[in-house]
Design a protein around this motif. Sequence first.
Motif, PDB file in Angstrom:
ATOM      1  N   SER A  44       0.841  -1.198   0.000  1.00  0.00           N
ATOM      2  CA  SER A  44       0.000   0.000   0.000  1.00  0.00           C
ATOM      3  C   SER A  44       0.872   1.242   0.000  1.00  0.00           C
ATOM      4  CB  SER A  44      -0.886   0.010   1.242  1.00  0.00           C
ATOM      5  OG  SER A  44      -1.561   1.238   1.366  1.00  0.00           O
ATOM      6  N   ARG A  45       0.349   2.303  -0.549  1.00  0.00           N
ATOM      7  CA  ARG A  45       1.038   3.595  -0.462  1.00  0.00           C
ATOM      8  C   ARG A  45       0.908   4.181   0.944  1.00  0.00           C
ATOM      9  NH1 ARG A  45      -1.274   6.161  -6.019  1.00  0.00           N
ATOM     10  NH2 ARG A  45      -0.204   4.718  -7.414  1.00  0.00           N
ATOM     11  N   GLU A  46      -0.064   3.665   1.689  1.00  0.00           N
ATOM     12  CA  GLU A  46      -0.254   4.137   3.057  1.00  0.00           C
ATOM     13  C   GLU A  46       0.874   3.590   3.935  1.00  0.00           C
ATOM     14  OE1 GLU A  46      -2.534   6.334   3.901  1.00  0.00           O
ATOM     15  OE2 GLU A  46      -3.238   6.294   1.820  1.00  0.00           O
ATOM     16  N   ARG A  69      -6.472  -2.838  13.634  1.00  0.00           N
ATOM     17  CA  ARG A  69      -5.513  -3.448  12.705  1.00  0.00           C
ATOM     18  C   ARG A  69      -5.918  -3.271  11.244  1.00  0.00           C
ATOM     19  NH1 ARG A  69      -1.890  -7.973  13.163  1.00  0.00           N
ATOM     20  NH2 ARG A  69      -0.477  -7.614  11.435  1.00  0.00           N
ATOM     21  N   VAL A  70      -7.213  -3.266  10.992  1.00  0.00           N
ATOM     22  CA  VAL A  70      -7.743  -3.213   9.625  1.00  0.00           C
ATOM     23  C   VAL A  70      -8.447  -1.880   9.428  1.00  0.00           C
ATOM     24  CG1 VAL A  70      -9.350  -4.323   8.039  1.00  0.00           C
ATOM     25  CG2 VAL A  70      -7.991  -5.724   9.589  1.00  0.00           C
ATOM     26  N   TRP A  71      -8.195  -1.232   8.306  1.00  0.00           N
ATOM     27  CA  TRP A  71      -8.760   0.086   8.066  1.00  0.00           C
ATOM     28  C   TRP A  71      -8.859   0.345   6.579  1.00  0.00           C
ATOM     29  CZ3 TRP A  71      -5.528   4.427   6.517  1.00  0.00           C
ATOM     30  CH2 TRP A  71      -4.191   4.084   6.286  1.00  0.00           C
ATOM     31  N   GLN A  72      -9.444   1.493   6.232  1.00  0.00           N
ATOM     32  CA  GLN A  72      -9.516   1.878   4.830  1.00  0.00           C
ATOM     33  C   GLN A  72      -9.453   3.392   4.708  1.00  0.00           C
ATOM     34  OE1 GLN A  72     -13.140   0.755   2.871  1.00  0.00           O
ATOM     35  NE2 GLN A  72     -14.430   1.619   4.460  1.00  0.00           N
ATOM     36  N   THR A  73      -9.021   3.833   3.572  1.00  0.00           N
ATOM     37  CA  THR A  73      -9.078   5.240   3.213  1.00  0.00           C
ATOM     38  C   THR A  73     -10.277   5.409   2.281  1.00  0.00           C
ATOM     39  OG1 THR A  73      -7.697   4.929   1.263  1.00  0.00           O
ATOM     40  CG2 THR A  73      -6.548   5.443   3.332  1.00  0.00           C
ATOM     41  N   PRO A  74     -10.660   6.625   1.979  1.00  0.00           N
ATOM     42  CA  PRO A  74     -11.764   6.813   1.030  1.00  0.00           C
ATOM     43  C   PRO A  74     -11.501   6.127  -0.321  1.00  0.00           C
ATOM     44  CG  PRO A  74     -11.339   8.865   2.181  1.00  0.00           C
ATOM     45  CD  PRO A  74     -10.242   7.901   2.585  1.00  0.00           C
ATOM     46  N   HIS A  75     -10.240   5.996  -0.698  1.00  0.00           N
ATOM     47  CA  HIS A  75      -9.883   5.334  -1.953  1.00  0.00           C
ATOM     48  C   HIS A  75     -10.410   3.899  -1.999  1.00  0.00           C
ATOM     49  CE1 HIS A  75      -7.446   4.199  -5.431  1.00  0.00           C
ATOM     50  NE2 HIS A  75      -7.063   3.138  -4.754  1.00  0.00           N
ATOM     51  N   TYR A  76     -10.422   3.203  -0.877  1.00  0.00           N
ATOM     52  CA  TYR A  76     -10.834   1.801  -0.827  1.00  0.00           C
ATOM     53  C   TYR A  76     -12.318   1.609  -0.495  1.00  0.00           C
ATOM     54  CZ  TYR A  76      -5.938   0.580  -1.136  1.00  0.00           C
ATOM     55  OH  TYR A  76      -4.646   0.434  -1.567  1.00  0.00           O
ATOM     56  N   ALA A  77     -13.022   2.678  -0.148  1.00  0.00           N
ATOM     57  CA  ALA A  77     -14.452   2.555   0.174  1.00  0.00           C
ATOM     58  C   ALA A  77     -15.199   1.995  -1.033  1.00  0.00           C
ATOM     59  CB  ALA A  77     -15.019   3.908   0.581  1.00  0.00           C
TER      60      ALA A  77
END
Length: 112
Positions: A44-46, A69-77
């Motif tokens: 990931s770029r994150e 542990r698990v998350w998302q940015t708006p890009h992955y929504a």
Amino acid sequence: MAALGDWDEVAAFAASLPGTVAGTYYGGPAIKSASSGRPVVTPSREPDSFCLHLDLDHKAMLLDVLPDRVWQTPHYAGWPAVLVRYGPDDGIGEWIGRALELAAARPRARAR
């Protein structure tokens, strides 16, 4: 199980699973299902995270059960992938295996 502390450790673990192959995804490194060509994990770029490719139902469950542990940015929504922070395995290896099963069950990816 070994730690999944950086991309090299995640890629090595995923590549050790039967039915995987190293490849590329959108020009970057990926571990994919050998049978379908679908991605299982990608970097990931994150910072401090990798991308785990799952279906939307499993993604929603992981976001609910493992919020630290698990998350998302708006890009992955809305997309069938979730970000996972690097760290101890603590069950994430099993989810990489599940992502492989899901990828292998899908039709072969079309060439880009």
